[in-house]
Design a protein around this motif. Sequence first.
Motif, mmCIF file in Angstrom:
data_model
loop_
_atom_site.group_PDB
_atom_site.id
_atom_site.type_symbol
_atom_site.label_atom_id
_atom_site.label_comp_id
_atom_site.label_asym_id
_atom_site.label_seq_id
_atom_site.Cartn_x
_atom_site.Cartn_y
_atom_site.Cartn_z
ATOM 1 N N GLU A 159 -64.412 9.255 34.500
ATOM 2 C CA GLU A 159 -65.398 8.409 33.822
ATOM 3 C C GLU A 159 -65.436 8.671 32.323
ATOM 4 O O GLU A 159 -65.526 7.740 31.514
ATOM 5 C CB GLU A 159 -66.776 8.626 34.439
ATOM 6 N N ALA A 160 -65.377 9.951 31.939
ATOM 7 C CA ALA A 160 -65.430 10.282 30.511
ATOM 8 C C ALA A 160 -64.213 9.729 29.767
ATOM 9 O O ALA A 160 -64.324 9.270 28.628
ATOM 10 C CB ALA A 160 -65.520 11.790 30.322
ATOM 11 N N MET A 161 -63.060 9.763 30.402
ATOM 12 C CA MET A 161 -61.852 9.236 29.783
ATOM 13 C C MET A 161 -61.956 7.726 29.599
ATOM 14 O O MET A 161 -61.614 7.200 28.535
ATOM 15 C CB MET A 161 -60.621 9.571 30.626
ATOM 16 N N ALA A 162 -62.437 7.036 30.626
ATOM 17 C CA ALA A 162 -62.596 5.592 30.514
ATOM 18 C C ALA A 162 -63.563 5.233 29.389
ATOM 19 O O ALA A 162 -63.315 4.301 28.616
ATOM 20 C CB ALA A 162 -63.082 5.018 31.834
ATOM 21 N N ALA A 163 -64.654 5.975 29.283
ATOM 22 C CA ALA A 163 -65.643 5.701 28.239
ATOM 23 C C ALA A 163 -65.053 5.962 26.854
ATOM 24 O O ALA A 163 -65.313 5.209 25.907
ATOM 25 C CB ALA A 163 -66.882 6.561 28.460
ATOM 26 N N ASP A 164 -64.252 7.009 26.733
ATOM 27 C CA ASP A 164 -63.638 7.332 25.446
ATOM 28 C C ASP A 164 -62.655 6.248 25.019
ATOM 29 O O ASP A 164 -62.663 5.796 23.866
ATOM 30 C CB ASP A 164 -62.915 8.677 25.542
ATOM 31 N N PRO A 170 -62.137 -1.530 22.913
ATOM 32 C CA PRO A 170 -63.132 -2.284 23.684
ATOM 33 C C PRO A 170 -62.486 -3.301 24.607
ATOM 34 O O PRO A 170 -61.514 -3.968 24.242
ATOM 35 C CB PRO A 170 -63.965 -2.969 22.593
ATOM 36 N N GLY A 171 -63.041 -3.402 25.799
ATOM 37 C CA GLY A 171 -62.525 -4.333 26.790
ATOM 38 C C GLY A 171 -61.603 -3.707 27.797
ATOM 39 O O GLY A 171 -61.166 -4.375 28.739
ATOM 40 N N ASP A 184 -58.046 -0.944 32.207
ATOM 41 C CA ASP A 184 -57.167 -2.103 32.159
ATOM 42 C C ASP A 184 -56.712 -2.231 30.710
ATOM 43 O O ASP A 184 -57.359 -2.889 29.891
ATOM 44 C CB ASP A 184 -57.905 -3.358 32.615
ATOM 45 N N LEU A 185 -55.604 -1.546 30.403
ATOM 46 C CA LEU A 185 -55.149 -1.505 29.016
ATOM 47 C C LEU A 185 -54.741 -2.881 28.505
ATOM 48 O O LEU A 185 -54.955 -3.204 27.337
ATOM 49 C CB LEU A 185 -53.985 -0.524 28.867
ATOM 50 N N ARG A 186 -54.172 -3.710 29.366
ATOM 51 C CA ARG A 186 -53.791 -5.045 28.908
ATOM 52 C C ARG A 186 -55.007 -5.851 28.476
ATOM 53 O O ARG A 186 -54.949 -6.595 27.493
ATOM 54 C CB ARG A 186 -53.018 -5.781 29.999
ATOM 55 N N ALA A 187 -56.117 -5.708 29.198
ATOM 56 C CA ALA A 187 -57.331 -6.438 28.811
ATOM 57 C C ALA A 187 -57.822 -5.966 27.444
ATOM 58 O O ALA A 187 -58.211 -6.776 26.597
ATOM 59 C CB ALA A 187 -58.412 -6.247 29.866
ATOM 60 N N TRP A 190 -55.361 -7.201 24.767
ATOM 61 C CA TRP A 190 -55.535 -8.643 24.525
ATOM 62 C C TRP A 190 -56.687 -8.858 23.546
ATOM 63 O O TRP A 190 -56.551 -9.616 22.574
ATOM 64 C CB TRP A 190 -55.804 -9.347 25.858
ATOM 65 N N ARG A 191 -57.805 -8.196 23.812
ATOM 66 C CA ARG A 191 -58.968 -8.346 22.932
ATOM 67 C C ARG A 191 -58.661 -7.829 21.535
ATOM 68 O O ARG A 191 -59.043 -8.458 20.535
ATOM 69 C CB ARG A 191 -60.152 -7.602 23.536
ATOM 70 N N GLN A 192 -57.957 -6.712 21.454
ATOM 71 C CA GLN A 192 -57.614 -6.160 20.150
ATOM 72 C C GLN A 192 -56.722 -7.113 19.365
ATOM 73 O O GLN A 192 -56.941 -7.365 18.173
ATOM 74 C CB GLN A 192 -56.912 -4.815 20.320
#
Length: 236
Positions: A159-164, A170-171, A184-187, A190-192
Amino acid sequence: MRVRRVVTTRAGGASRPPYDTFNLGDHVGDDAGNVYANRKRLAAELGLTEDRLAWMEQVHGRTATVVDGTEPAAAEATDALVTDRPGLALVVLVADCVPVLLADPEAGVAAAVHAGRVGARVGVVPAALTAMRDLGAEPARVEALLGPAICGECYEVPEAMAADVERHLPGSAARTRTGTTGLDLRAGLWRQLADLGVGRIGADPRCTAEDKTLFSYRRDGTTGRIAGITWLEETA
């Protein structure tokens, strides 16, 4: 200029299990002769000579290196290759990370980016776009392809890794199929890309962990690498 993009699978090569068969990674423990045979076949299938394939020593960082085809070996310690030379194919190797293929056909500038969790978090894609702009590219004209990668439903992380990662990209925060925290790195990428003004963004929806025609480190541990390749062709 015309932009060419290719994503390989694991089929049709010389490597033996667990690298079967079209492994293009020379850093994963596979027989060097088999990797060479696979890379030679790749060049032939693309209609290019072997010296027109540009490789990199990927280190999960944010360095972007400009290449012109005169380099004697793979670019050292970098996670993005950028060029304005037609006919020079840029290669990124993955087995769950996101291969990001970028090009501004009007300016004649292309890039291949290795965006794993760490690289995506620290900004390897913005670094590649900056290097492209230095060669005359404009984000609004850039076309981006996010290649096959592990999906958010499969990529479980603490969880901490995902939040970081979410704070930096973002996204990207996701929930796995079992309801645990994931990425979901692609998501996120995409936003970036959209936030950076990239004009056209597409994604190959395949998940490397689910699709057994692709290599996946998460699924198999010791395994090979597929490639994302992009290059520019001059049009008449």
